[in-house]
Design a protein around this motif. Sequence first.
Motif, PDB file in Angstrom:
ATOM      1  N   MET A 303       0.829  -1.205   0.000  1.00  0.00           N
ATOM      2  CA  MET A 303       0.000   0.000   0.000  1.00  0.00           C
ATOM      3  C   MET A 303       0.864   1.256   0.000  1.00  0.00           C
ATOM      4  O   MET A 303       0.533   2.250  -0.658  1.00  0.00           O
ATOM      5  N   ALA A 304       1.964   1.217   0.729  1.00  0.00           N
ATOM      6  CA  ALA A 304       2.864   2.375   0.764  1.00  0.00           C
ATOM      7  C   ALA A 304       3.597   2.547  -0.564  1.00  0.00           C
ATOM      8  O   ALA A 304       3.705   3.662  -1.090  1.00  0.00           O
ATOM      9  N   GLU A 305       4.096   1.443  -1.111  1.00  0.00           N
ATOM     10  CA  GLU A 305       4.858   1.514  -2.362  1.00  0.00           C
ATOM     11  C   GLU A 305       3.973   1.932  -3.539  1.00  0.00           C
ATOM     12  O   GLU A 305       4.449   2.595  -4.470  1.00  0.00           O
ATOM     13  N   LEU A 306       2.711   1.536  -3.515  1.00  0.00           N
ATOM     14  CA  LEU A 306       1.814   1.801  -4.638  1.00  0.00           C
ATOM     15  C   LEU A 306       0.832   2.926  -4.324  1.00  0.00           C
ATOM     16  O   LEU A 306      -0.236   3.014  -4.927  1.00  0.00           O
ATOM     17  N   ALA A 307       1.213   3.798  -3.424  1.00  0.00           N
ATOM     18  CA  ALA A 307       0.307   4.854  -2.949  1.00  0.00           C
ATOM     19  C   ALA A 307      -0.141   5.778  -4.071  1.00  0.00           C
ATOM     20  O   ALA A 307      -1.210   6.397  -3.978  1.00  0.00           O
ATOM     21  N   ASP A 308       0.651   5.906  -5.143  1.00  0.00           N
ATOM     22  CA  ASP A 308       0.286   6.790  -6.241  1.00  0.00           C
ATOM     23  C   ASP A 308      -0.535   6.082  -7.317  1.00  0.00           C
ATOM     24  O   ASP A 308      -0.853   6.683  -8.347  1.00  0.00           O
TER      25      ASP A 308
END
Length: 385
Positions: A303-308
């Motif tokens: 979720m953090a890595e793909l936040a964008d």
Amino acid sequence: MTVSRLQNIPGIGVDRVGDAADSMQDADILRLENLDTDLRPPAEALARTRDAIGDDAANSYLPFLGQWPLRQAAALRVGRAAGVDYDAASECVISAGGLAGILNVLLSILEPGDEVVLTDPTYAGLINRVHLAGGVPKFVRLEPGADGWRLDMESLAATIGPQTKAFLIASSSMPSGFVASKDEWRAIAELCDRAGAWLVYDAAMERIVFDGREIVHPAGLPGMRERTITVGSVSKEYRMIGWRVGWIVGPASIMNDVRLVSLSNVVCQVGIAMPGATAAITATDDGVAAAVAEWESRRDFLMAELADLPVVRPHGGWSLLVDTRSLGIEPADASRLLLAHGKIAATPMTNWGPTADRYLRLVFSNEPVSRMRDVRERIRASWRL
């Protein structure tokens, strides 16, 4: 010529992506396409399974309904989760995995043309089994939001009609990671009662929930013990996919029919697997809490890595969904590009529900964070974002 019962069953897509990844024979490929896990089963289950290999009693068709210690353990496990009592002799049958159990239940309760309510998205294998049993799938929409998935109550009410025979609901649900709240379960229970319908509860991932969410077993709601048929397995929570052991627990009023279908379908379960399954359910430490913590940390990482990216937050389960269509990329193309250019195997959600075909699924149960460190860079290079 395809027989009629297969005309609405196109497959699940996971096999094709998995075969393509296997053919590349590249250890650097991130295997995010299939519901496997690298986390080990309970030690007691492994030891008891090894013992069972040399046990002549485990090398038998008998008993057809499952070994008695496992039936007792499964009935007790479901009863404790729901806060009700079940009789192992008359209200529990062991199945050859959870999905075999679900098919047996559907064959026990459906007449041709009966309607079954499922969530959208949902596992294509559940939809396919409704078709195989002669049922007609009806879909209630899961609404994606900033904090995850919620049940669309207007859509839920609109699914009910004179042919409604059952609700087939999983929580945690796959592929979305939807976890039904108590209010959502109450709404489902009310409509079950109004329609005189069964609730077939797919409990395969019942305890795989994140963020401290409450686990609600629907059989514990007022009036629902006699309407709920729970199907569970050791595959997900206990990390025992290859054992192919599940259980069906429900009211005695329907379980004799389930017994007849079970005897007429798979006949019996995997004999050498049942002692290990019993050991897992009754283990002092089944490892579920530690496994859930690890899966939650992997979810948080992605979720953090793909936040964008347009990722919908899962509240449980083993996977999350990316809305690639909103990026201008069809999920099938996104999957192909990821494998070819990013060495990521991921499954498009074609045929996983009416609105599911805009999503690509990423499974986080089988790869540690250490192997996913560059996942965002791989995706960016593949999709040119």
